[in-house]
Design a protein around this motif. Structure first.
Motif, PDB file in Angstrom:
ATOM      1  N   GLU A  68     138.709  89.131 -46.468  1.00 15.77           N
ATOM      2  CA  GLU A  68     137.694  90.295 -46.500  1.00 15.77           C
ATOM      3  C   GLU A  68     136.345  89.770 -46.394  1.00 15.77           C
ATOM      4  OE1 GLU A  68     137.643  94.071 -48.956  1.00 15.77           O
ATOM      5  OE2 GLU A  68     138.844  92.443 -49.740  1.00 15.77           O
ATOM      6  N   LEU A  69     136.052  88.627 -47.273  1.00 18.65           N
ATOM      7  CA  LEU A  69     134.596  88.137 -47.717  1.00 18.65           C
ATOM      8  C   LEU A  69     134.044  87.716 -46.297  1.00 18.65           C
ATOM      9  CD1 LEU A  69     132.492  87.361 -49.589  1.00 18.65           C
ATOM     10  CD2 LEU A  69     133.768  84.885 -49.706  1.00 18.65           C
ATOM     11  N   LEU A  70     134.894  86.924 -45.636  1.00 13.86           N
ATOM     12  CA  LEU A  70     134.312  85.955 -44.584  1.00 13.86           C
ATOM     13  C   LEU A  70     134.140  87.209 -43.166  1.00 13.86           C
ATOM     14  CD1 LEU A  70     136.164  82.741 -44.626  1.00 13.86           C
ATOM     15  CD2 LEU A  70     133.883  83.188 -45.588  1.00 13.86           C
ATOM     16  N   GLY A  71     134.821  88.114 -43.195  1.00 15.37           N
ATOM     17  CA  GLY A  71     134.697  89.270 -42.407  1.00 15.37           C
ATOM     18  C   GLY A  71     133.306  89.866 -42.548  1.00 15.37           C
ATOM     19  N   GLN A  72     132.749  89.868 -43.702  1.00 13.73           N
ATOM     20  CA  GLN A  72     131.693  90.632 -44.069  1.00 13.73           C
ATOM     21  C   GLN A  72     130.519  89.893 -44.126  1.00 13.73           C
ATOM     22  OE1 GLN A  72     132.268  93.948 -46.776  1.00 13.73           O
ATOM     23  NE2 GLN A  72     134.456  93.256 -47.170  1.00 13.73           N
ATOM     24  N   VAL A  73     130.403  88.500 -44.811  1.00  9.30           N
ATOM     25  CA  VAL A  73     129.350  87.885 -45.091  1.00  9.30           C
ATOM     26  C   VAL A  73     129.673  86.355 -45.225  1.00  9.30           C
ATOM     27  CG1 VAL A  73     129.880  88.100 -47.567  1.00  9.30           C
ATOM     28  CG2 VAL A  73     127.321  87.813 -46.659  1.00  9.30           C
ATOM     29  N   ASP A  74     128.811  85.555 -45.105  1.00 11.46           N
ATOM     30  CA  ASP A  74     128.904  84.087 -45.267  1.00 11.46           C
ATOM     31  C   ASP A  74     130.059  83.345 -44.264  1.00 11.46           C
ATOM     32  OD1 ASP A  74     127.366  82.314 -46.669  1.00 11.46           O
ATOM     33  OD2 ASP A  74     128.746  82.308 -48.472  1.00 11.46           O
ATOM     34  N   ALA A  75     130.196  83.842 -43.174  1.00 10.10           N
ATOM     35  CA  ALA A  75     131.255  83.292 -42.270  1.00 10.10           C
ATOM     36  C   ALA A  75     130.581  81.887 -42.071  1.00 10.10           C
ATOM     37  CB  ALA A  75     131.323  84.131 -41.123  1.00 10.10           C
ATOM     38  N   VAL A  76     129.631  81.624 -42.246  1.00 10.71           N
ATOM     39  CA  VAL A  76     128.986  80.144 -42.032  1.00 10.71           C
ATOM     40  C   VAL A  76     129.453  79.274 -42.716  1.00 10.71           C
ATOM     41  CG1 VAL A  76     126.738  80.778 -40.809  1.00 10.71           C
ATOM     42  CG2 VAL A  76     126.883  80.634 -43.035  1.00 10.71           C
ATOM     43  N   HIS A  77     129.858  79.407 -43.870  1.00 10.35           N
ATOM     44  CA  HIS A  77     130.361  78.540 -44.835  1.00 10.35           C
ATOM     45  C   HIS A  77     132.048  78.564 -45.018  1.00 10.35           C
ATOM     46  CE1 HIS A  77     126.701  77.172 -46.041  1.00 10.35           C
ATOM     47  NE2 HIS A  77     126.160  78.540 -46.417  1.00 10.35           N
ATOM     48  N   GLY A  78     132.510  79.462 -44.077  1.00 13.20           N
ATOM     49  CA  GLY A  78     133.910  79.697 -43.854  1.00 13.20           C
ATOM     50  C   GLY A  78     135.067  78.386 -44.050  1.00 13.20           C
ATOM     51  N   LEU A  79     134.576  77.527 -43.386  1.00 13.88           N
ATOM     52  CA  LEU A  79     135.503  76.343 -43.126  1.00 13.88           C
ATOM     53  C   LEU A  79     135.597  75.647 -44.443  1.00 13.88           C
ATOM     54  CD1 LEU A  79     137.300  74.352 -41.395  1.00 13.88           C
ATOM     55  CD2 LEU A  79     135.249  73.307 -40.615  1.00 13.88           C
ATOM     56  N   HIS A  80     134.241  75.652 -44.988  1.00 17.07           N
ATOM     57  CA  HIS A  80     134.079  74.886 -46.274  1.00 17.07           C
ATOM     58  C   HIS A  80     134.758  75.512 -47.480  1.00 17.07           C
ATOM     59  CE1 HIS A  80     131.731  73.392 -50.085  1.00 17.07           C
ATOM     60  NE2 HIS A  80     132.280  72.194 -49.485  1.00 17.07           N
ATOM     61  N   TYR A  81     134.689  76.771 -47.517  1.00 21.19           N
ATOM     62  CA  TYR A  81     135.442  77.541 -48.357  1.00 21.19           C
ATOM     63  C   TYR A  81     137.015  77.486 -48.129  1.00 21.19           C
ATOM     64  CZ  TYR A  81     131.108  80.321 -49.430  1.00 21.19           C
ATOM     65  OH  TYR A  81     129.904  80.477 -49.821  1.00 21.19           O
ATOM     66  N   VAL A  82     137.536  77.427 -47.021  1.00 20.68           N
ATOM     67  CA  VAL A  82     139.100  77.381 -46.760  1.00 20.68           C
ATOM     68  C   VAL A  82     139.227  75.763 -47.348  1.00 20.68           C
ATOM     69  CG1 VAL A  82     140.834  76.701 -44.982  1.00 20.68           C
ATOM     70  CG2 VAL A  82     139.110  78.697 -44.838  1.00 20.68           C
ATOM     71  N   LEU A  83     138.466  74.872 -46.930  1.00 19.40           N
ATOM     72  CA  LEU A  83     138.901  73.546 -47.308  1.00 19.40           C
ATOM     73  C   LEU A  83     138.871  73.449 -48.962  1.00 19.40           C
ATOM     74  CD1 LEU A  83     139.330  70.391 -46.933  1.00 19.40           C
ATOM     75  CD2 LEU A  83     136.575  70.228 -46.706  1.00 19.40           C
ATOM     76  N   MET A  84     137.865  74.017 -49.670  1.00 18.75           N
ATOM     77  CA  MET A  84     137.809  73.845 -51.101  1.00 18.75           C
ATOM     78  C   MET A  84     138.957  74.799 -51.786  1.00 18.75           C
ATOM     79  SD  MET A  84     135.283  71.923 -51.623  1.00 18.75           S
ATOM     80  CE  MET A  84     135.183  71.888 -53.464  1.00 18.75           C
ATOM     81  N   HIS A  85     139.112  75.812 -51.050  1.00 14.20           N
ATOM     82  CA  HIS A  85     140.385  76.588 -51.459  1.00 14.20           C
ATOM     83  C   HIS A  85     141.735  75.632 -51.616  1.00 14.20           C
ATOM     84  CE1 HIS A  85     143.064  79.998 -52.182  1.00 14.20           C
ATOM     85  NE2 HIS A  85     143.937  79.458 -51.494  1.00 14.20           N
ATOM     86  N   LEU A  86     141.903  74.961 -50.374  1.00 14.95           N
ATOM     87  CA  LEU A  86     143.146  73.971 -50.541  1.00 14.95           C
ATOM     88  C   LEU A  86     143.181  72.845 -51.491  1.00 14.95           C
ATOM     89  CD1 LEU A  86     143.392  73.455 -46.655  1.00 14.95           C
ATOM     90  CD2 LEU A  86     144.812  75.117 -48.116  1.00 14.95           C
ATOM     91  N   VAL A  87     141.687  72.230 -51.738  1.00 15.00           N
ATOM     92  CA  VAL A  87     141.566  71.294 -52.698  1.00 15.00           C
ATOM     93  C   VAL A  87     141.923  71.951 -54.124  1.00 15.00           C
ATOM     94  CG1 VAL A  87     139.934  70.185 -53.838  1.00 15.00           C
ATOM     95  CG2 VAL A  87     139.742  70.053 -51.421  1.00 15.00           C
ATOM     96  N   GLY A  88     141.456  73.326 -54.458  1.00 14.80           N
ATOM     97  CA  GLY A  88     141.776  73.571 -55.713  1.00 14.80           C
ATOM     98  C   GLY A  88     143.385  73.860 -55.984  1.00 14.80           C
TER      99      GLY A  88
END
Length: 516
Positions: A68-88
């Motif tokens: 929901e977030l990446l569909g509205q804002v900050d998609a340019v950092h989406g890959l990094h967020y996904v990676l950090m989610h997996l790290v968490g």
């Protein structure tokens, strides 16, 4: 008389070659090891600041909330967020240390990749010098300790440049063409502005003139990589409002860019040391220009465009649409390390020693400064520590300043039992980056039930956010005054002000820790 047999000598030569090859291989591991060690050393000391707090907050969200977030804002950092989610998920959660370790690994990959690239361009000595220099540069360590995507962009840029060199050699196999397409796609998905590297690659190809056959083979790889980034480009174009405030481009920007590559501008580094480091690096590059005939032309054709073209392109674009920020150009840092290493290989040993001695103290001082608690724009550690020392049962918190309230959501453990009076809905439930502030009437109702309130104001903001934060803070102060609160304690830290508001009583005098 006994004749001397040639066989012993012939037996020694293969052994010497094996030892030499083993030495080169071992030396190749030195830069990434040093880079990883420096990246992890002290990475738990600096306080997480705005962007890192956003990373921690977003990475802790569920998959539907992230979509929901990446569909509205900050998609340019989406890959990094996904990676950090997996790290968490792999570590059972994120904190300042675990959120920064992936960036340290990325810088280590960049150092290893630059060592490989240096060997391709000028041999083992250039590879060792370049990789090791990147590893010890303070700016590399600064972003090895930053829970954002910039270190990943740098690592991918190094690998993409190395693959380009393999392709331009004319002896590359199809796998290198596929690798180039994949790396270009990753470069864009980690940060679209990283694609400015392609302009530098274009200049390198033009300088080297590898022949029509090589260029024709390269173009489909380039097109495939860009096609893979096209969906992100379309989505991000509708989210341009999410881009933060950019620094104005001035006549001094090129020099400031060069200085920033050497040391990331920490206020605790004395100006004299910063100037010494900058002038020494400029002297090394001047020696390279003077002795350029001794340098491999291929290395110059790769390093110079990589260092120069992206910043000039970003400055030109920023004249019409402000985008310029030094961190977007971190992927050019390996180019500077490569050229400085190249300078070291073409000067006499005594000049090499002099360059090392002149830069040792500034580099060491910069490394120490970037590991201070207050070396980031927000000293969130001071906020948490102040509340832990001075809090009391029933205390509440009230934040003012853009994304200041994310401190409580990113560090939930430190704010357990302290209700956030100023937040109506969290950013996670909204699918946004900012919490929704509560309306004045609701805030007044909440204040009526709070014995003490910690008013936390974040000051390091863009000009637009600062104006909105000033209005919010003024409104909150009025609400506190109407509810009968008065300052009882105040502490200022880097980028934040912490004030304890307590219900006023006769004879009470505000305490100000900063005055004691």
């Amino acid at each position: 008389m006994t004749a001397t047999s040639p066989h012993p000598a012939m037996a020694v030569m293969p052994g010497a070659s094996v030892v030499r090859a083993l030495g080169v291989r071992v030396a190749g591991w030195v830069p990434p090891f040093v880079a990883l060690a420096l990246g992890i050393w002290g990475n738990w000391n600096p306080s997480a600041w705005t962007d890192e707090i956003v990373t921690i907050d977003v990475a802790r969200r569920s998959w539907p909330q992230m979509r929901e977030l990446l569909g509205q804002v900050d998609a340019v950092h989406g890959l990094h967020y996904v990676l950090m989610h997996l790290v968490g998920q792999a570590n059972g959660g994120l904190n300042e240390f675990t959120a920064r370790v992936p960036s340290a690994v990325a810088v280590a990959v960049a150092a290893a990749g630059l060592g490989w690239l240096g060997r391709l361009l000028g041999g083992p000595r250039l590879g060792l010098y370049a990789g090791l220099l990147l590893a010890v540069l303070p700016t590399a360590s600064r972003y090895a300790q930053e829970a954002r995507s910039f270190a990943f962009v740098m690592a991918v840029a190094v690998l993409a440049t190395g693959v380009l060199v393999k392709i331009l050699s004319g002896r590359s196999r199809g796998r290198w063409l596929v690798a180039y397409a994949v790396l270009i796609a990753l470069l864009g998905w980690f940060n679209l502005l990283g694609l400015m590297l392609l302009a530098a690659h274009a200049v390198t190809v033009a300088l080297l003139r590898p022949g029509r056959r090589v260029v024709v083979r390269l173009l489909p790889s380039l097109a495939a990589g860009l096609a893979a980034v096209a969906p992100l480009l379309i989505l991000a174009s509708a989210q341009s409002s999410a881009v933060g405030e950019a620094a104005p481009v001035t006549a001094g920007t090129p020099f400031n860019y060069f200085t920033w590559l050497l040391t990331p501008g920490q206020g605790t580094l004395p100006t004299a040391l910063k100037l010494l480091l900058t002038l020494t690096a400029l002297a090394a590059l001047t020696l390279l220009v003077v002795r350029r005939r001794k340098a491999p032309p291929l290395a110059l054709a790769v390093g110079v465009p990589w260092l120069v073209v992206p910043p000039w392109l970003l400055m030109a674009v920023s004249l019409g649409h402000p985008l310029f920020a030094y961190r977007y150009l971190l992927f050019c840092l390996p180019a500077l390390a490569l050229l400085l290493a190249l300078a070291a290989t073409v000067v006499p040993p005594y000049q090499q020693l002099l360059l090392v001695l002149l830069t040792a103290v500034p580099i060491a001082a910069s490394h120490l400064s970037i590991r201070q608690e207050d070396s980031r724009p927000w000293d969130t550690r001071a906020v948490i520590r102040t509340l832990r020392i001075h809090d009391a049962p029933g205390d509440a918190v009230l934040f003012s300043g853009a994304r200041c309230g994310l401190i409580a959501t990113a560090f939930k453990e430190a704010f357990t039992g302290r209700p956030d009076l100023g937040t109506a809905q969290t950013a996670a439930t909204l699918g946004a980056l900012d919490n929704l502030p509560t309306d004045p009437a609701r805030l007044q109702q909440r204040l009526a039930h709070a014995p003490r309130v910690w008013h936390i104001t974040c000051n390091h903001l863009s000009s637009g956010a600062r104006q909105a934060a000033t209005r919010t803070a003024a409104s909150q102060e009025q609400a506190l005054t109407r509810a009968g609160f008065a300052p009882a304690f105040h502490h200022s830290a880097h980028g934040v002000d912490i004030t304890l508001e307590q219900r006023a009583t006769i004879g009470r005098r505000p305490a100000d820790e900063s005055a004691r």
